[in-house]
Scaffold this active site. Structure first.
Site, PDB file in Angstrom:
ATOM      1  N   THR A  32      -9.045   0.787   2.919  1.00  0.00           N
ATOM      2  CA  THR A  32     -10.007   1.016   1.844  1.00  0.00           C
ATOM      3  C   THR A  32     -10.616  -0.291   1.363  1.00  0.00           C
ATOM      4  O   THR A  32     -11.721  -0.310   0.820  1.00  0.00           O
ATOM      5  CB  THR A  32      -9.330   1.764   0.687  1.00  0.00           C
ATOM      6  OG1 THR A  32      -8.659   2.921   1.210  1.00  0.00           O
ATOM      7  CG2 THR A  32     -10.333   2.220  -0.358  1.00  0.00           C
ATOM      8  N   TYR A  85       2.696   1.602   8.071  1.00  0.00           N
ATOM      9  CA  TYR A  85       1.535   2.481   7.872  1.00  0.00           C
ATOM     10  C   TYR A  85       1.292   3.263   9.154  1.00  0.00           C
ATOM     11  O   TYR A  85       0.847   2.710  10.154  1.00  0.00           O
ATOM     12  CB  TYR A  85       0.319   1.641   7.490  1.00  0.00           C
ATOM     13  CG  TYR A  85      -0.931   2.427   7.144  1.00  0.00           C
ATOM     14  CD1 TYR A  85      -0.897   3.799   6.891  1.00  0.00           C
ATOM     15  CD2 TYR A  85      -2.162   1.784   7.048  1.00  0.00           C
ATOM     16  CE1 TYR A  85      -2.038   4.501   6.565  1.00  0.00           C
ATOM     17  CE2 TYR A  85      -3.317   2.474   6.717  1.00  0.00           C
ATOM     18  CZ  TYR A  85      -3.252   3.828   6.480  1.00  0.00           C
ATOM     19  OH  TYR A  85      -4.393   4.520   6.158  1.00  0.00           O
ATOM     20  N   LYS A 143       3.989   4.564   4.711  1.00  0.00           N
ATOM     21  CA  LYS A 143       2.804   5.299   4.274  1.00  0.00           C
ATOM     22  C   LYS A 143       2.496   6.263   5.403  1.00  0.00           C
ATOM     23  O   LYS A 143       2.008   5.873   6.466  1.00  0.00           O
ATOM     24  CB  LYS A 143       1.620   4.364   4.011  1.00  0.00           C
ATOM     25  CG  LYS A 143       0.339   5.102   3.611  1.00  0.00           C
ATOM     26  CD  LYS A 143      -0.830   4.135   3.439  1.00  0.00           C
ATOM     27  CE  LYS A 143      -2.114   4.887   3.087  1.00  0.00           C
ATOM     28  NZ  LYS A 143      -3.282   3.970   2.954  1.00  0.00           N
ATOM     29  N   ILE A 200      -0.229   6.452  -1.706  1.00  0.00           N
ATOM     30  CA  ILE A 200      -1.100   5.281  -1.607  1.00  0.00           C
ATOM     31  C   ILE A 200      -2.502   5.857  -1.506  1.00  0.00           C
ATOM     32  O   ILE A 200      -2.889   6.410  -0.488  1.00  0.00           O
ATOM     33  CB  ILE A 200      -0.717   4.387  -0.421  1.00  0.00           C
ATOM     34  CG1 ILE A 200       0.726   3.879  -0.611  1.00  0.00           C
ATOM     35  CG2 ILE A 200      -1.697   3.211  -0.302  1.00  0.00           C
ATOM     36  CD1 ILE A 200       1.247   3.017   0.514  1.00  0.00           C
TER      37      ILE A 200
END
Length: 296
Positions: free
Chosen positions: A49, A137, A166, A208
């Site tokens: 992001t 992740y 995540k 998250i």
């Protein structure tokens, strides 16, 4: 009650740019203050992001330093520091720790499509290179392959600083395996705002979040409600904001959320190529929803 270090509402922070493409550090500080005042638990710059693929090593380090300085002791500062070259991922992780990151989000190697043993060795080298916690992740939608629950659990058991995942696979069988078989200290976080409610119901630890950029109190409220067992409150929050969660992915992340933040007066609508602004039709859809929710 769990004492897991990584939990609650984490914002996957956007990186504000100026029209000339440079990082807008003044806007970055405003964003951090916004989250500090909203009670966000963890702030995470330099992830997907945050447009990390288009940031230089020096920019990433300065962003982390700025966020850590502005955040103070009010919330944990984690930072994205992953890539698909293990040596470079180690370098980025060390740089992030040196810049003040209190945890590292390390993405599964993309494009290379390694074996499960390759994933293990990649994260082993990252974990051994720093002293701060590692958040694995797993995002098959971007990496084109999945880090299995078995590999993630192996890493969690073998390395004391591998403290969270995540999990953005939307594979609930994998999610349940991780939650049910993890070490007590290990956190399982969702990377998908639209799945917060069912994820937390299964025993997840938090999110998250992309939407926390726009509505940090809302995201924290939903997570806190689920942790407290207030299902009806959480369902009401989810029902009200479910469309916004979906519209944040009407185009490639973070294009929609950055457009929304520009309407909210938080950042300029500026991206780095290859990301470009949304279509006028998608902009109109997002603007209408923000107006409906009273955000603009």
């Amino acid at each position: 009650m769990s004492n897991r270090l990584i939990s609650g509402s984490t914002v996957a922070l956007v990186t504000p740019f100026k029209e000339d493409g440079s990082v807008d550090y003044e806007a970055l500080r405003r964003l951090v203050r916004f989250h500090r005042e909203a009670g966000t638990d963890i702030i995470l710059p330099c992830g997907t992001t945050g447009e990390s693929p288009t940031l230089t090593n020096e920019e990433e380090a300065e962003i982390i330093r700025t966020v850590r300085d502005e955040a103070g002791d009010s919330m944990m500062v984690a930072a994205g520091a992953g890539t698909n070259d293990t040596r470079h991922a180690v370098e980025l992780s060390r740089n992030a720790e040196k810049a003040g990151a209190q945890a590292i989000l390390s993405v599964a190697p993309y494009y290379n499509k390694p074996s499960q043993e390759g994933y293990y060795q990649h994260f082993r080298h990252v974990a051994e290179s720093v002293s701060v916690p590692i958040i694995i992740y797993n995002v098959p939608g971007r990496t084109a392959s999945n880090v299995s629950a078995e590999t993630i659990l192996r890493l969690a058991h073998d390395f004391d600083n591998v403290l969270a995942v995540k999990e953005a696979s939307a594979n609930f069988e994998q999610i349940m395996t991780l939650i049910d078989e993890r070490p007590e200290r290990f956190s399982v976080m969702t990377g998908e705002d639209g799945l917060m409610l069912p994820f937390m119901a299964l025993g997840g630890d938090g999110v998250i979040s992309v939407a926390a950029n726009q509505v940090p109190k809302v995201v924290k409220g939903l997570i806190d409600a689920m942790k407290a067992g207030n299902l009806e409150e959480a369902r009401a929050i989810n029902r009200k904001y479910r469309k916004l969660f979906r519209l944040n992915f009407i185009d490639s992340n973070p294009v929609p959320v950055k457009y929304a933040l520009s309407l909210m007066g938080m950042v300029e609508e500026a991206y780095r190529l290859p990301l470009v602004p949304m279509s006028d039709a998608d902009k109109a859809t997002m603007k209408a929803e923000l107006e409906q929710l009273g955000l603009i």
